[in-house]
Design an enzyme around this catalytic site. Sequence first.
Site, PDB file in Angstrom:
ATOM      1  N   CYS A 127      85.838  49.135  30.029  1.00 48.90           N
ATOM      2  CA  CYS A 127      85.039  47.931  29.815  1.00 48.90           C
ATOM      3  C   CYS A 127      84.402  47.926  28.423  1.00 48.90           C
ATOM      4  CB  CYS A 127      83.968  47.815  30.898  1.00 48.90           C
ATOM      5  SG  CYS A 127      82.879  46.405  30.659  1.00 48.90           S
ATOM      6  N   CYS A 140      80.911  46.471  28.277  1.00 52.63           N
ATOM      7  CA  CYS A 140      79.837  47.359  28.729  1.00 52.63           C
ATOM      8  C   CYS A 140      79.537  48.446  27.692  1.00 52.63           C
ATOM      9  CB  CYS A 140      80.215  48.071  30.032  1.00 52.63           C
ATOM     10  SG  CYS A 140      81.049  47.057  31.231  1.00 52.63           S
ATOM     11  N   ASP A 141      80.588  49.002  27.090  1.00 52.30           N
ATOM     12  CA  ASP A 141      80.404  50.233  26.309  1.00 52.30           C
ATOM     13  C   ASP A 141      80.639  50.093  24.810  1.00 52.30           C
ATOM     14  OD1 ASP A 141      79.896  51.501  28.720  1.00 52.30           O
ATOM     15  OD2 ASP A 141      82.011  51.953  29.062  1.00 52.30           O
TER      16      ASP A 141
END
Length: 335
Positions: free
Chosen positions: A139, A142-143
């Site tokens: 992701c 997300c990261d």
Amino acid sequence: MSTPAPRTTRCLIVGSGPAGYTAAIYAARALLNPVLIAGIQPGGQLTITTDVENYPGFADVIQGPWLMDQMRAQAEHVGTELVNDIVLSVDLSKRPFLVNCDSGAEWLAETLIIATGAQAKWLGMDSEERFKGFGVSACATCDGFFYRGKQVVVVGGGNTAVEEALFLTNFAEKVTLVHRRDELRAERILQERLFAHPKVEVVWDHAIDEVKGETDPMGVTGVRLKNVNTGETRDVACDGVFIAIGHAPASELFKGQLEMDGSGYLKVKAGTAATAVEGVYAAGDVTDDVYRQAVTAAGMGCMAALEAVRFLAEQDHAAAQHPISHKEAEKIGAW
Ligand code: NAP
């Protein structure tokens, strides 16, 4: 402590992506008082993407999480009961269907709409597993932030891989897209953006052979790539590896109870959302391995709800024609 009796509902929806919320909106507007169980990732896959440019109705680019917030609010506004819980098991052998949740709650549902979606696939290597959460991710949204000024590798050739690679250019100094073939399957417009981007390098005909890293502190230092034609290997230094190789349907709960294809997608009757079990419907990515779009998932959610509404109306009509005694009702599990 005694266990509370199962709660009953005319329509239980499992999953909170576009399919689940749309089913909820239609079922609520048909006065079924639907209950929607949100699952592990409330809002579904769109909550881990950024720009959405192809959901009709918005001239400006919108954000995936915002779109899901809107759908949730709309579903609630028209009368859906949203429950933050995770379904652990279902019994579809008789109606009403019994559904057990992580919180201990039990539901008896006259109809069930399955909109559990799909989850990111992994390559399945030990080294990938070892560094998950320490440089290996599925992701970018997300990261990505952790890779400011760093080098990252993205694996895959579909829309997800290209979108993730482009998103990562906002942070990383260099993004290497590794694909196992010599052409991408992503949409043309995305491919053009990718090829034109100065931070992006595409490595064709290669697969990841190993994720390399250190254990103290835990972190990725690079990948060993293998040429799929010649078998030759070479190392590429990087700080992060993003796996973007597609998704697998979240259908585990229904194994042995509903028909699925070889990849686990739930089978529905052609042109409908109906599974082979009367009163059970499937919508969105859990049943669709062809289109897999937010808008098609929403459409299927609508179909599932309308079919559930029709099914219940037929049941109600039949019950009115042939009323059964309370005793008989108990015997067959109706109420
Ligand atoms: P996808 O289209 O199925 O693409 C998966 C990619 O990963 C393919 O290029 C595939 O290679 C590669 N791959 C699969 N298994 C692999 C393995 N073991 N090792 C190396 N590479 C592997 O999946 P997706 O990109 O996640 O997209 C899923 C669906 O969502 C699609 O319908 C897509 O259009 C849609 N989507 C749409 C948008 C958008 O419209 N903005 C954004 C994201 C996703 P091959 O090409 O060789 O098969």
